[in-house]
Design a protein around this motif. Structure first.
Motif, mmCIF file in Angstrom:
data_model
loop_
_atom_site.group_PDB
_atom_site.id
_atom_site.type_symbol
_atom_site.label_atom_id
_atom_site.label_comp_id
_atom_site.label_asym_id
_atom_site.label_seq_id
_atom_site.Cartn_x
_atom_site.Cartn_y
_atom_site.Cartn_z
ATOM 1 N N GLY A 55 0.789 -1.229 0.000
ATOM 2 C CA GLY A 55 0.000 0.000 0.000
ATOM 3 C C GLY A 55 0.816 1.271 0.000
ATOM 4 N N GLU A 56 2.137 1.161 0.150
ATOM 5 C CA GLU A 56 2.952 2.376 0.199
ATOM 6 C C GLU A 56 2.889 3.091 -1.148
ATOM 7 N N GLU A 57 2.833 4.421 -1.088
ATOM 8 C CA GLU A 57 2.612 5.227 -2.287
ATOM 9 C C GLU A 57 3.936 5.753 -2.824
ATOM 10 N N LEU A 58 4.122 5.662 -4.150
ATOM 11 C CA LEU A 58 5.393 5.981 -4.776
ATOM 12 C C LEU A 58 5.198 6.971 -5.918
ATOM 13 N N SER A 59 6.160 7.880 -6.062
ATOM 14 C CA SER A 59 6.244 8.746 -7.233
ATOM 15 C C SER A 59 7.462 8.276 -8.025
ATOM 16 N N ILE A 60 7.244 7.895 -9.277
ATOM 17 C CA ILE A 60 8.293 7.246 -10.075
ATOM 18 C C ILE A 60 8.573 8.053 -11.330
ATOM 19 N N SER A 61 9.854 8.118 -11.692
ATOM 20 C CA SER A 61 10.243 8.750 -12.953
ATOM 21 C C SER A 61 11.219 7.840 -13.686
ATOM 22 N N TYR A 62 11.278 8.001 -15.002
ATOM 23 C CA TYR A 62 12.206 7.230 -15.839
ATOM 24 C C TYR A 62 12.450 8.021 -17.116
ATOM 25 N N MET A 63 13.522 7.685 -17.810
ATOM 26 C CA MET A 63 13.873 8.366 -19.058
ATOM 27 C C MET A 63 13.487 7.469 -20.230
ATOM 28 N N ASN A 64 12.785 8.046 -21.230
ATOM 29 C CA ASN A 64 12.470 7.245 -22.406
ATOM 30 C C ASN A 64 13.654 7.259 -23.385
ATOM 31 N N GLU A 65 13.481 6.599 -24.507
ATOM 32 C CA GLU A 65 14.595 6.461 -25.454
ATOM 33 C C GLU A 65 15.061 7.799 -26.009
ATOM 34 N N SER A 66 14.193 8.802 -25.980
ATOM 35 C CA SER A 66 14.561 10.131 -26.492
ATOM 36 C C SER A 66 15.203 11.003 -25.418
ATOM 37 N N GLY A 67 15.358 10.448 -24.211
ATOM 38 C CA GLY A 67 15.964 11.206 -23.129
ATOM 39 C C GLY A 67 14.993 12.111 -22.395
ATOM 40 N N VAL A 68 13.676 11.917 -22.611
ATOM 41 C CA VAL A 68 12.662 12.731 -21.942
ATOM 42 C C VAL A 68 12.226 12.007 -20.662
ATOM 43 N N ARG A 69 12.217 12.733 -19.539
ATOM 44 C CA ARG A 69 11.825 12.130 -18.268
ATOM 45 C C ARG A 69 10.300 12.091 -18.163
ATOM 46 N N HIS A 70 9.787 10.944 -17.779
ATOM 47 C CA HIS A 70 8.348 10.763 -17.578
ATOM 48 C C HIS A 70 8.080 10.401 -16.123
ATOM 49 N N TYR A 71 6.865 10.719 -15.665
ATOM 50 C CA TYR A 71 6.493 10.505 -14.261
ATOM 51 C C TYR A 71 5.164 9.767 -14.180
ATOM 52 N N PHE A 72 5.026 8.975 -13.130
ATOM 53 C CA PHE A 72 3.706 8.454 -12.770
ATOM 54 C C PHE A 72 3.699 8.130 -11.283
ATOM 55 N N ASN A 73 2.502 8.100 -10.708
ATOM 56 C CA ASN A 73 2.316 7.732 -9.304
ATOM 57 C C ASN A 73 1.731 6.335 -9.233
ATOM 58 N N THR A 74 2.118 5.592 -8.208
ATOM 59 C CA THR A 74 1.659 4.226 -8.075
ATOM 60 C C THR A 74 1.710 3.824 -6.611
ATOM 61 N N TYR A 75 1.489 2.545 -6.342
ATOM 62 C CA TYR A 75 1.563 2.055 -4.969
ATOM 63 C C TYR A 75 1.929 0.570 -5.000
ATOM 64 N N VAL A 76 2.411 0.076 -3.873
ATOM 65 C CA VAL A 76 2.854 -1.316 -3.753
ATOM 66 C C VAL A 76 1.639 -2.230 -3.629
ATOM 67 N N THR A 77 1.561 -3.268 -4.477
ATOM 68 C CA THR A 77 0.426 -4.188 -4.447
ATOM 69 C C THR A 77 0.805 -5.585 -3.966
ATOM 70 N N GLY A 78 2.095 -5.843 -3.756
ATOM 71 C CA GLY A 78 2.485 -7.163 -3.275
ATOM 72 C C GLY A 78 3.972 -7.404 -3.439
#
Length: 217
Positions: free
Chosen positions: A56-79
Motif C-alpha cells: 500500500g505504500e505510495e510511490l512517485s516514479i520517474s524514468y527516461m524514455n529512449e529520447s531522453g525525456v523524463r516521464h512521471y507516474f504515481n503508483t503504490y505497492v500491491t504485493g
C-alpha cells in the motif's frame, strides 16, 4: 510509453516526514504483466542502502524514455514476489496517468475519522483524522492531549465503507511531525510503524472508495 524490463526507475516515497519524502531511490524493472511492474528492492541514491517497502505504500516514479525525456507516474505497492531475489509488485499506471510533469498527488484522502490513541504513559484520547493514506495519517490534536514528535502510539481507527459496514483498524504509529495551527490545535503527522497487511488493506480500501466519491461529484 511504458518503461521496459531492465529500465531504471527513480523513486520517491510518500511520507509525512519531509526528509524521507525528498529522498530518491533507484530500482530496475525485473518483469511486467498486464496490471503490474515487478521491480527490484529500491536502493537509496548516494549510500546504496536498500529500502524496505510495505503493501500500500505510495510511490512517485520517474524514468527516461529512449529520447531522453523524463516521464512521471504515481503508483503504490500491491504485493511481493520471492524469486532469486525479492521483488516488489507495483501497480502499472494507465497510459494517460504517465506525464512529463511530476504530480505529487498520492492516494491520500481527506477524511474525518475517529482515532483512539494510547500513549506510552498509557493515557488515552480520541482524536479526528485530517487525512489518511496507505503509509500513515494526519490527526488534529487538542491542547489537552499531550503528544510529542517521535512518540509511539497504539491506535484504533474506525473506518466506514460505502456499503454501510464499519471496520476497526488496529496499528502502531510514530509521530513524525507536529504542526501548530492558528486555531490553537495542533496537526500531528503519523506514519504506520507496525501494521499488518490485512489492516493496511482496510485503509487502502477506504481511500479508494473515498477517491471514487470525489470523482463522482
Amino acid at each position: 510509453m511504458f518503461p521496459k524490463i531492465n529500465e531504471v526507475l527513480y523513486i520517491q516515497i510518500a511520507s509525512a516526514d519531509e526528509k524521507e519524502e525528498h529522498k530518491e531511490y533507484k530500482s530496475r524493472i525485473a518483469d511486467t504483466d498486464d496490471d503490474s511492474f515487478l521491480i527490484e528492492v529500491p536502493m537509496q541514491q548516494g549510500n546504496s542502502r536498500l529500502k524496505r517497502l510495505f503493501f500500500g505504500e505510495e510511490l512517485s516514479i520517474s524514468y527516461m524514455n529512449e529520447s531522453g525525456v523524463r516521464h512521471y507516474f504515481n503508483t503504490y505497492v500491491t504485493g511481493f514476489e520471492e524469486d532469486v531475489v525479492r521483488l516488489v509488485r507495483i501497480r502499472k499506471p494507465l497510459p494517460d496517468e504517465i506525464s512529463k510533469i511530476q504530480r505529487r498527488s498520492f492516494l491520500r484522502v481527506h477524511a474525518s475519522l475517529e482515532l483512539a490513541i494510547q500513549c506510552e504513559d498509557l493515557t488515552r484520547a480520541v482524536v479526528l483524522t485530517e487525512d489518511i493514506g496507505g503509509g500513515g495519517l494526519s490527526v488534529y490534536i487538542e491542547p489537552d492531549v499531550k503528544v510529542q514528535e517521535e512518540q509511539k502510539l497504539k491506535c484504533w481507527l474506525l473506518v466506514p465503507y460505502r456499503n454501510g459496514s464499519i471496520d476497526h483498524v488496529q496499528f502502531e504509529a510514530e509521530v513524525v511531525r507536529i504542526k501548530k495551527l492558528e486555531s490553537g490545535r495542533e496537526l500531528g503527522m503519523l506514519k504506520f510503524s507496525q501494521i499488518t497487511d490485512s489492516e493496511r488493506q482496510k485503509v487502502i480500501k477506504f481511500c479508494f472508495e473515498r477517491q471514487l466519491d470525489y470523482r463522482m461529484k
